[in-house]
Design a protein around this motif. Structure first.
Motif, PDB file in Angstrom:
ATOM      1  N   LEU A  87       0.828  -1.202   0.000  1.00 36.72           N
ATOM      2  CA  LEU A  87       0.000   0.000   0.000  1.00 36.72           C
ATOM      3  C   LEU A  87       0.864   1.253   0.000  1.00 36.72           C
ATOM      4  O   LEU A  87       2.020   1.231   0.413  1.00 36.72           O
ATOM      5  CB  LEU A  87      -0.912   0.009   1.230  1.00 36.72           C
ATOM      6  CG  LEU A  87      -1.907  -1.153   1.338  1.00 36.72           C
ATOM      7  CD1 LEU A  87      -2.473  -1.229   2.738  1.00 36.72           C
ATOM      8  CD2 LEU A  87      -3.014  -1.005   0.306  1.00 36.72           C
ATOM      9  N   ARG A  88       0.279   2.345  -0.450  1.00 32.90           N
ATOM     10  CA  ARG A  88       0.952   3.642  -0.456  1.00 32.90           C
ATOM     11  C   ARG A  88       0.002   4.682   0.131  1.00 32.90           C
ATOM     12  O   ARG A  88      -1.172   4.743  -0.252  1.00 32.90           O
ATOM     13  CB  ARG A  88       1.333   4.047  -1.877  1.00 32.90           C
ATOM     14  CG  ARG A  88       1.971   5.435  -1.983  1.00 32.90           C
ATOM     15  CD  ARG A  88       2.092   5.913  -3.417  1.00 32.90           C
ATOM     16  NE  ARG A  88       2.910   5.012  -4.222  1.00 32.90           N
ATOM     17  CZ  ARG A  88       2.435   4.261  -5.209  1.00 32.90           C
ATOM     18  NH1 ARG A  88       1.146   4.299  -5.504  1.00 32.90           N
ATOM     19  NH2 ARG A  88       3.229   3.468  -5.896  1.00 32.90           N
ATOM     20  N   GLN A  89       0.509   5.490   1.057  1.00 28.15           N
ATOM     21  CA  GLN A  89      -0.303   6.578   1.599  1.00 28.15           C
ATOM     22  C   GLN A  89      -0.244   7.767   0.656  1.00 28.15           C
ATOM     23  O   GLN A  89       0.825   8.129   0.151  1.00 28.15           O
ATOM     24  CB  GLN A  89       0.199   6.984   2.981  1.00 28.15           C
ATOM     25  CG  GLN A  89      -0.632   8.081   3.629  1.00 28.15           C
ATOM     26  CD  GLN A  89      -0.181   8.380   5.050  1.00 28.15           C
ATOM     27  OE1 GLN A  89       0.405   7.529   5.713  1.00 28.15           O
ATOM     28  NE2 GLN A  89      -0.447   9.588   5.510  1.00 28.15           N
ATOM     29  N   LEU A  90      -1.399   8.378   0.406  1.00 21.16           N
ATOM     30  CA  LEU A  90      -1.480   9.510  -0.508  1.00 21.16           C
ATOM     31  C   LEU A  90      -1.420  10.821   0.265  1.00 21.16           C
ATOM     32  O   LEU A  90      -2.060  10.964   1.312  1.00 21.16           O
ATOM     33  CB  LEU A  90      -2.788   9.454  -1.307  1.00 21.16           C
ATOM     34  CG  LEU A  90      -2.982   8.223  -2.193  1.00 21.16           C
ATOM     35  CD1 LEU A  90      -4.354   8.260  -2.846  1.00 21.16           C
ATOM     36  CD2 LEU A  90      -1.893   8.148  -3.252  1.00 21.16           C
ATOM     37  N   PRO A  91      -0.661  11.793  -0.240  1.00 15.93           N
ATOM     38  CA  PRO A  91      -0.607  13.100   0.432  1.00 15.93           C
ATOM     39  C   PRO A  91      -1.923  13.845   0.253  1.00 15.93           C
ATOM     40  O   PRO A  91      -2.487  13.876  -0.842  1.00 15.93           O
ATOM     41  CB  PRO A  91       0.542  13.814  -0.290  1.00 15.93           C
ATOM     42  CG  PRO A  91       0.581  13.179  -1.650  1.00 15.93           C
ATOM     43  CD  PRO A  91       0.176  11.746  -1.458  1.00 15.93           C
ATOM     44  N   THR A  92      -2.431  14.415   1.335  1.00 16.65           N
ATOM     45  CA  THR A  92      -3.666  15.199   1.268  1.00 16.65           C
ATOM     46  C   THR A  92      -3.485  16.463   2.105  1.00 16.65           C
ATOM     47  O   THR A  92      -3.143  16.384   3.286  1.00 16.65           O
ATOM     48  CB  THR A  92      -4.870  14.415   1.820  1.00 16.65           C
ATOM     49  OG1 THR A  92      -4.550  13.923   3.124  1.00 16.65           O
ATOM     50  CG2 THR A  92      -5.226  13.248   0.928  1.00 16.65           C
ATOM     51  N   PRO A  93      -3.710  17.640   1.514  1.00 18.09           N
ATOM     52  CA  PRO A  93      -3.567  18.880   2.282  1.00 18.09           C
ATOM     53  C   PRO A  93      -4.592  18.992   3.400  1.00 18.09           C
ATOM     54  O   PRO A  93      -4.336  19.592   4.435  1.00 18.09           O
ATOM     55  CB  PRO A  93      -3.771  19.974   1.229  1.00 18.09           C
ATOM     56  CG  PRO A  93      -4.521  19.302   0.121  1.00 18.09           C
ATOM     57  CD  PRO A  93      -4.067  17.884   0.108  1.00 18.09           C
ATOM     58  N   SER A  94      -5.758  18.413   3.190  1.00 23.78           N
ATOM     59  CA  SER A  94      -6.811  18.448   4.205  1.00 23.78           C
ATOM     60  C   SER A  94      -7.550  17.120   4.158  1.00 23.78           C
ATOM     61  O   SER A  94      -8.387  16.889   3.285  1.00 23.78           O
ATOM     62  CB  SER A  94      -7.779  19.607   3.940  1.00 23.78           C
ATOM     63  OG  SER A  94      -8.832  19.608   4.875  1.00 23.78           O
ATOM     64  N   GLY A  95      -7.214  16.242   5.086  1.00 19.90           N
ATOM     65  CA  GLY A  95      -7.772  14.897   5.071  1.00 19.90           C
ATOM     66  C   GLY A  95      -9.104  14.798   5.786  1.00 19.90           C
ATOM     67  O   GLY A  95      -9.678  15.803   6.218  1.00 19.90           O
ATOM     68  N   PRO A  96      -9.598  13.564   5.951  1.00 20.28           N
ATOM     69  CA  PRO A  96     -10.913  13.351   6.561  1.00 20.28           C
ATOM     70  C   PRO A  96     -10.965  13.546   8.071  1.00 20.28           C
ATOM     71  O   PRO A  96     -12.009  13.330   8.674  1.00 20.28           O
ATOM     72  CB  PRO A  96     -11.226  11.887   6.202  1.00 20.28           C
ATOM     73  CG  PRO A  96     -10.284  11.530   5.109  1.00 20.28           C
ATOM     74  CD  PRO A  96      -9.058  12.339   5.354  1.00 20.28           C
ATOM     75  N   GLY A  97      -9.860  13.907   8.705  1.00 15.64           N
ATOM     76  CA  GLY A  97      -9.886  14.148  10.149  1.00 15.64           C
ATOM     77  C   GLY A  97      -9.157  13.072  10.921  1.00 15.64           C
ATOM     78  O   GLY A  97      -8.245  12.421  10.407  1.00 15.64           O
ATOM     79  N   GLN A  98      -9.545  12.867  12.167  1.00 18.11           N
ATOM     80  CA  GLN A  98      -8.892  11.877  13.001  1.00 18.11           C
ATOM     81  C   GLN A  98      -9.906  11.223  13.927  1.00 18.11           C
ATOM     82  O   GLN A  98     -11.018  11.716  14.104  1.00 18.11           O
ATOM     83  CB  GLN A  98      -7.762  12.493  13.821  1.00 18.11           C
ATOM     84  CG  GLN A  98      -8.202  13.528  14.842  1.00 18.11           C
ATOM     85  CD  GLN A  98      -7.018  14.063  15.647  1.00 18.11           C
ATOM     86  OE1 GLN A  98      -5.858  13.849  15.306  1.00 18.11           O
ATOM     87  NE2 GLN A  98      -7.304  14.755  16.729  1.00 18.11           N
ATOM     88  N   LEU A  99      -9.499  10.095  14.497  1.00 13.21           N
ATOM     89  CA  LEU A  99     -10.336   9.365  15.441  1.00 13.21           C
ATOM     90  C   LEU A  99      -9.692   9.374  16.819  1.00 13.21           C
ATOM     91  O   LEU A  99      -8.473   9.222  16.942  1.00 13.21           O
ATOM     92  CB  LEU A  99     -10.508   7.906  15.009  1.00 13.21           C
ATOM     93  CG  LEU A  99     -11.317   7.597  13.749  1.00 13.21           C
ATOM     94  CD1 LEU A  99     -11.389   6.088  13.557  1.00 13.21           C
ATOM     95  CD2 LEU A  99     -12.710   8.187  13.833  1.00 13.21           C
ATOM     96  N   ALA A 100     -10.512   9.544  17.841  1.00 17.10           N
ATOM     97  CA  ALA A 100     -10.070   9.330  19.217  1.00 17.10           C
ATOM     98  C   ALA A 100     -10.321   7.869  19.559  1.00 17.10           C
ATOM     99  O   ALA A 100     -11.379   7.323  19.247  1.00 17.10           O
ATOM    100  CB  ALA A 100     -10.840  10.237  20.169  1.00 17.10           C
ATOM    101  N   ILE A 101      -9.341   7.228  20.175  1.00 15.84           N
ATOM    102  CA  ILE A 101      -9.460   5.827  20.579  1.00 15.84           C
ATOM    103  C   ILE A 101      -9.508   5.782  22.095  1.00 15.84           C
ATOM    104  O   ILE A 101      -8.707   6.441  22.774  1.00 15.84           O
ATOM    105  CB  ILE A 101      -8.269   4.985  20.083  1.00 15.84           C
ATOM    106  CG1 ILE A 101      -8.027   5.217  18.586  1.00 15.84           C
ATOM    107  CG2 ILE A 101      -8.503   3.511  20.379  1.00 15.84           C
ATOM    108  CD1 ILE A 101      -9.153   4.794  17.695  1.00 15.84           C
ATOM    109  N   GLY A 102     -10.443   5.012  22.638  1.00 16.91           N
ATOM    110  CA  GLY A 102     -10.570   4.980  24.085  1.00 16.91           C
ATOM    111  C   GLY A 102     -10.996   3.630  24.613  1.00 16.91           C
ATOM    112  O   GLY A 102     -11.326   2.710  23.859  1.00 16.91           O
ATOM    113  N   ILE A 103     -10.975   3.524  25.920  1.00 15.86           N
ATOM    114  CA  ILE A 103     -11.460   2.340  26.611  1.00 15.86           C
ATOM    115  C   ILE A 103     -12.843   2.671  27.160  1.00 15.86           C
ATOM    116  O   ILE A 103     -13.080   3.783  27.639  1.00 15.86           O
ATOM    117  CB  ILE A 103     -10.484   1.909  27.724  1.00 15.86           C
ATOM    118  CG1 ILE A 103     -10.921   0.592  28.342  1.00 15.86           C
ATOM    119  CG2 ILE A 103     -10.301   2.980  28.770  1.00 15.86           C
ATOM    120  CD1 ILE A 103      -9.860  -0.034  29.227  1.00 15.86           C
ATOM    121  N   CYS A 104     -13.766   1.728  27.064  1.00 19.88           N
ATOM    122  CA  CYS A 104     -15.169   1.997  27.374  1.00 19.88           C
ATOM    123  C   CYS A 104     -15.755   0.888  28.244  1.00 19.88           C
ATOM    124  O   CYS A 104     -15.469  -0.298  28.030  1.00 19.88           O
ATOM    125  CB  CYS A 104     -15.999   2.078  26.091  1.00 19.88           C
ATOM    126  SG  CYS A 104     -15.234   3.001  24.743  1.00 19.88           S
TER     127      CYS A 104
END
Length: 203
Positions: free
Chosen positions: A154-171
């Motif tokens: 796989l190859r990561q594509l450069p994006t000036p403004s991507g879809p954001g980020q996720l917070a990961i947590g314990i629930c």
């Protein structure tokens, strides 16, 4: 406990070490599967504790604690011709459901794009495989990409403004905090606890 395959390999060893050290006799049943199902399984009583991506609005019945975050990245098959920027008119491979799909849909709307969705996948690993096979551009948490067995394809594509980020947590379920084992797990799985000495006195 429920966690995705990625979380099992990248987060749980550090997260569970204090619990294992302090309460060595506690038996843990670990279930893996699609990360998008984690909170639903917890809410339905199918698991007592989950490591999952956290939505913006947490149900009042749950207690959550953020342990890390990861950006969402665009990827394509490494065998394809490298692009200086992603061509958003080309086919996409997206999760069928979950927070990554929600973030991707919101990102497309913000750009005024109606993407051509060539394939949908249940689970990040399935999505990565479809992208590696050349079915389209994928949107995936970077944490998943970095721990993927098909990363070299796989190859990561450069994006000036991507879809954001996720917070990961314990629930956990709020109502379960009175249960001794759940209370112990909640107390011992703080992010800063993972740096504690493995020689702490066992209970």
């Amino acid at each position: 406990m429920f966690a995705s395959v990625t979380a099992c390999g990248s987060l749980l060893p550090d997260l569970l070490t204090p619990l294992r050290t302090t309460h060595p006799r506690v038996r843990i049943s670990l279930r893996t599967g699609d990360a998008a199902s984690a909170l639903a399984l917890l809410d339905q009583g199918e698991t007592d504790l989950a490591v999952a991506a956290l939505p913006d609005r947490i149900p009042a019945t749950l207690l959550t604690r953020q342990i890390t975050h990861t950006p969402l990245v665009l990827i394509q098959a490494a065998a394809l011709t490298a692009e200086q920027a992603p061509d958003l008119n080309k086919p996409f491979v997206l999760p069928r459901q979950g927070l990554v799909r929600t973030a991707a849909d919101h990102w497309f709307r913000s750009l005024g794009i109606h993407p051509h969705i060539a394939a949908e996948a249940d689970g990040h690993e399935a999505l990565l495989t479809l992208v590696a096979l050349g079915y389209g551009t994928g949107i995936i948490p970077d944490l998943v990409l970095q721990h993927s067995g098909v990363r070299t394809r796989l190859r990561q594509l450069p994006t000036p403004s991507g879809p954001g980020q996720l917070a990961i947590g314990i629930c956990i379920r709020r109502a379960d905090l009175h249960r001794p084992l759940i209370a112990a797990a909640w107390a011992e799985t703080r992010p800063d606890q993972s740096n504690r000495s493995e020689h702490a006195a066992p209970s």
